[in-house]
Motif scaffolding. Structure first.
Motif, mmCIF file in Angstrom:
data_model
loop_
_atom_site.group_PDB
_atom_site.id
_atom_site.type_symbol
_atom_site.label_atom_id
_atom_site.label_comp_id
_atom_site.label_asym_id
_atom_site.label_seq_id
_atom_site.Cartn_x
_atom_site.Cartn_y
_atom_site.Cartn_z
ATOM 1 N N VAL A 96 0.840 -1.197 0.000
ATOM 2 C CA VAL A 96 0.000 0.000 0.000
ATOM 3 C C VAL A 96 0.878 1.252 0.000
ATOM 4 O O VAL A 96 1.809 1.370 0.800
ATOM 5 C CB VAL A 96 -0.946 0.024 1.226
ATOM 6 C CG1 VAL A 96 -1.688 1.351 1.318
ATOM 7 C CG2 VAL A 96 -1.949 -1.132 1.138
ATOM 8 N N ILE A 97 0.567 2.168 -0.914
ATOM 9 C CA ILE A 97 1.287 3.434 -1.030
ATOM 10 C C ILE A 97 0.382 4.558 -0.546
ATOM 11 O O ILE A 97 -0.810 4.572 -0.861
ATOM 12 C CB ILE A 97 1.682 3.723 -2.503
ATOM 13 C CG1 ILE A 97 2.299 2.487 -3.168
ATOM 14 C CG2 ILE A 97 2.616 4.924 -2.583
ATOM 15 C CD1 ILE A 97 3.551 1.979 -2.544
ATOM 16 N N SER A 98 0.931 5.501 0.214
ATOM 17 C CA SER A 98 0.134 6.654 0.624
ATOM 18 C C SER A 98 1.046 7.841 0.897
ATOM 19 O O SER A 98 2.254 7.770 0.682
ATOM 20 C CB SER A 98 -0.727 6.317 1.849
ATOM 21 O OG SER A 98 -1.771 7.260 1.992
ATOM 22 N N GLY A 99 0.427 8.934 1.383
ATOM 23 C CA GLY A 99 1.154 10.191 1.475
ATOM 24 C C GLY A 99 1.534 10.668 2.855
ATOM 25 O O GLY A 99 1.959 11.819 3.023
ATOM 26 N N PHE A 100 1.358 9.808 3.894
ATOM 27 C CA PHE A 100 1.844 10.093 5.242
ATOM 28 C C PHE A 100 1.078 11.212 5.947
ATOM 29 O O PHE A 100 1.438 11.623 7.033
ATOM 30 C CB PHE A 100 3.341 10.441 5.202
ATOM 31 C CG PHE A 100 4.049 10.310 6.523
ATOM 32 C CD1 PHE A 100 4.229 9.070 7.110
ATOM 33 C CD2 PHE A 100 4.551 11.422 7.178
ATOM 34 C CE1 PHE A 100 4.889 8.945 8.335
ATOM 35 C CE2 PHE A 100 5.215 11.314 8.400
ATOM 36 C CZ PHE A 100 5.383 10.066 8.972
ATOM 37 N N ALA A 101 0.006 11.721 5.342
ATOM 38 C CA ALA A 101 -0.758 12.797 5.977
ATOM 39 C C ALA A 101 -1.585 12.256 7.141
ATOM 40 O O ALA A 101 -1.728 11.046 7.319
ATOM 41 C CB ALA A 101 -1.673 13.454 4.947
ATOM 42 N N LYS A 102 -2.152 13.155 7.927
ATOM 43 C CA LYS A 102 -3.059 12.751 8.994
ATOM 44 C C LYS A 102 -4.273 12.063 8.375
ATOM 45 O O LYS A 102 -4.543 12.188 7.197
ATOM 46 C CB LYS A 102 -3.531 13.973 9.789
ATOM 47 C CG LYS A 102 -2.438 14.740 10.505
ATOM 48 C CD LYS A 102 -3.037 15.958 11.196
ATOM 49 C CE LYS A 102 -1.968 16.826 11.859
ATOM 50 N NZ LYS A 102 -2.534 18.040 12.476
ATOM 51 N N GLY A 103 -5.029 11.359 9.186
ATOM 52 C CA GLY A 103 -6.263 10.769 8.708
ATOM 53 C C GLY A 103 -6.070 9.471 7.947
ATOM 54 O O GLY A 103 -5.341 8.575 8.381
ATOM 55 N N ILE A 104 -6.704 9.375 6.779
ATOM 56 C CA ILE A 104 -6.730 8.140 5.999
ATOM 57 C C ILE A 104 -5.323 7.647 5.672
ATOM 58 O O ILE A 104 -5.023 6.450 5.808
ATOM 59 C CB ILE A 104 -7.543 8.335 4.707
ATOM 60 C CG1 ILE A 104 -9.009 8.606 5.012
ATOM 61 C CG2 ILE A 104 -7.399 7.111 3.792
ATOM 62 C CD1 ILE A 104 -9.733 7.497 5.735
ATOM 63 N N ASP A 105 -4.429 8.541 5.231
ATOM 64 C CA ASP A 105 -3.070 8.135 4.864
ATOM 65 C C ASP A 105 -2.371 7.419 6.022
ATOM 66 O O ASP A 105 -1.803 6.339 5.852
ATOM 67 C CB ASP A 105 -2.230 9.356 4.458
ATOM 68 C CG ASP A 105 -2.687 9.984 3.160
ATOM 69 O OD1 ASP A 105 -3.860 9.788 2.787
ATOM 70 O OD2 ASP A 105 -1.878 10.692 2.532
ATOM 71 N N SER A 106 -2.414 8.042 7.184
ATOM 72 C CA SER A 106 -1.724 7.471 8.353
ATOM 73 C C SER A 106 -2.329 6.141 8.767
ATOM 74 O O SER A 106 -1.609 5.208 9.152
ATOM 75 C CB SER A 106 -1.782 8.451 9.532
ATOM 76 O OG SER A 106 -1.018 9.611 9.262
ATOM 77 N N ILE A 107 -3.654 6.038 8.684
ATOM 78 C CA ILE A 107 -4.317 4.781 9.030
ATOM 79 C C ILE A 107 -3.868 3.676 8.088
ATOM 80 O O ILE A 107 -3.588 2.543 8.509
ATOM 81 C CB ILE A 107 -5.853 4.947 8.972
ATOM 82 C CG1 ILE A 107 -6.315 5.907 10.072
ATOM 83 C CG2 ILE A 107 -6.556 3.596 9.119
ATOM 84 C CD1 ILE A 107 -7.751 6.366 9.924
ATOM 85 N N ALA A 108 -3.788 3.992 6.794
ATOM 86 C CA ALA A 108 -3.367 2.998 5.798
ATOM 87 C C ALA A 108 -1.952 2.496 6.092
ATOM 88 O O ALA A 108 -1.691 1.285 6.076
ATOM 89 C CB ALA A 108 -3.441 3.600 4.397
ATOM 90 N N HIS A 109 -1.024 3.426 6.372
ATOM 91 C CA HIS A 109 0.353 3.032 6.689
ATOM 92 C C HIS A 109 0.402 2.168 7.951
ATOM 93 O O HIS A 109 1.049 1.115 7.980
ATOM 94 C CB HIS A 109 1.223 4.274 6.912
ATOM 95 C CG HIS A 109 1.497 5.076 5.698
ATOM 96 N ND1 HIS A 109 1.992 4.532 4.532
ATOM 97 C CD2 HIS A 109 1.363 6.414 5.460
ATOM 98 C CE1 HIS A 109 2.161 5.488 3.631
ATOM 99 N NE2 HIS A 109 1.784 6.624 4.168
ATOM 100 N N LYS A 110 -0.282 2.639 8.994
ATOM 101 C CA LYS A 110 -0.225 1.955 10.286
ATOM 102 C C LYS A 110 -0.794 0.547 10.190
ATOM 103 O O LYS A 110 -0.233 -0.413 10.741
ATOM 104 C CB LYS A 110 -1.000 2.771 11.338
ATOM 105 C CG LYS A 110 -1.002 2.165 12.740
ATOM 106 C CD LYS A 110 0.404 2.024 13.301
ATOM 107 C CE LYS A 110 0.378 1.473 14.717
ATOM 108 N NZ LYS A 110 1.734 1.132 15.203
#
Length: 376
Positions: A153-167
């Motif tokens: 999974v690739i994302s942008g490290f922002a708060k919210g959805i991005d951070s949830i995806a990474h975590k």
């Protein structure tokens, strides 16, 4: 040519006025070293696609300052070495395969952590910084499902959805890349410092911006094209009608990537953007991971086949009856109701429940409210 020499040459090209990634790529096709470039006349430079007389003159002018740019590049190499930052050029085999094929791939990438060729199977997930409980839940479930297929999974490290995806990826032991709109040594938002360190341990943080570059507003649209470019498709989970995730959506379409959107409450501001994408037919509506896999089944064939093989694998120490094996073969990461299990197996409901209870004791099945079951 040594890797350091490649970087120095590309650094030099990046500092020439009016040269962007596309023009640099065109130059590289005619002159892949500084020595070759320095040997070209203005007439030969103008024969290169998208190089007009003004730009050709800028190239010749910059050659007078080559030593200065070389010194800057060598200094940057030293800084990266001290900070454990890796430098990746478009010449390198490790360069993400999907990203290499977009219109304007970054000539140089900086990263911390580790890259892997598995990123060619990745999916991007982005969304609002102010996620609702619904958005958080959908994101978690999607990442859980993707992780079971070992789809990065690739994302942008922002708060919210991005951070949830990474975590969620990290919790599942799955690969994740965070793409930065700053240098990879500048953690933004600062509150994500722990997440940053966890991503580096299991995946990578990536940026086309030099170390030390701050999170300037102008950087993030450029960053978004990398998020969509590395992956096979992009999922938008909750975004306002003018949300930044819509920029990533536009890039995904321009790059001929699949675009997916999760439908939301029509009264929720966070779902206005996603619902609009679906309404216009711009994005494909998805309810679960199966909708993504159906669209990308040919490109994800390797992952799906591996999962199929793993699904059949049952720990050697676990003994199952014939009915337990039959029931288990129907289950996956998506909840299945007891009535469906009864209908498909022909085993009466009371016996199904007994078998499912035994499977739960053996650590192979999880029960959810409403008599829904998933395979662990």
């Amino acid at each position: 040519m040594k890797k350091s020499e490649q970087f120095i040459y590309l650094y030099f090209l990046s500092k020439i006025n009016r040269l962007g990634n596309v023009r640099i790529l065109n130059i590289l096709s005619s002159a892949d070293t500084y020595e070759k470039l320095a040997g070209l006349s203005i007439r030969e430079l103008r024969r290169i696609e998208r190089i007009d007389e003004k730009i050709a003159n800028e190239i010749l002018k910059a050659q007078n300052h080559y030593k200065k740019f070389r010194s800057e590049a060598e200094n940057l190499i030293e800084i990266c070495a001290k900070k454990n930052i890796n430098i990746l050029t478009i010449f390198d085999e490790e360069y993400p395969a999907n990203l290499r094929n977009i219109f304007d791939p970054p000539i140089v990438l900086y990263y911390r952590g580790k890259l892997t060729q598995e990123d060619k199977y990745s999916i991007s997930i982005v969304g609002t910084r102010i996620a609702t409980e619904y958005g958080k839940s959908v994101c978690s479930k999607l990442v859980d499902s993707l992780s079971k297929y070992e789809i990065p999974v690739i994302s942008g490290f922002a708060k919210g959805i991005d951070s949830i995806a990474h975590k969620k990826c990290i919790d599942n032991g799955n690969l994740t890349y965070a793409v930065f709109g700053s240098g990879v040594d500048v953690v933004y938002p600062a509150e994500n410092r722990k997440l940053y360190n966890e991503i580096i341990e299991t995946g990578a943080v990536i940026s086309e911006f030099e170390p030390g570059t701050g999170p300037e507003k102008v950087n993030f649209p450029k960053r978004n094209r990398l998020i969509s470019g590395i992956s096979l498709g992009t999922v938008i989970i909750e975004t306002g009608i003018k949300g930044g995730s819509l920029i990533t959506a536009e890039f995904a379409l321009d790059q001929n990537r699949e675009l997916f959107a999760v439908p939301g409450n029509v009264n929720s501001k966070q779902s206005q953007g996603t619902n609009d994408l679906i309404k216009k037919g711009t994005a494909k509506l998805i309810n679960n991971v199966d909708d993504i896999l159906a669209e990308l089944q040919n490109k994800l064939k390797h992952k799906l086949e591996n999962k199929s093989e793993k699904k059949e694998a049952i720990p050697a120490h676990v003994d199952l009856s014939k009915d337990e094996k039959t029931i288990l073969s129907l289950l996956n990461s998506e909840p299945v109701n007891i009535d469906v299990i009864n209908d498909k197996t022909g085993i009466n409901i009371s016996e199904c429940l007994v078998h499912l209870l035994m499977l739960e004791f053996k650590g192979l099945v999880r029960q959810h409210p409403g008599k829904f079951f998933t395979r662990v």
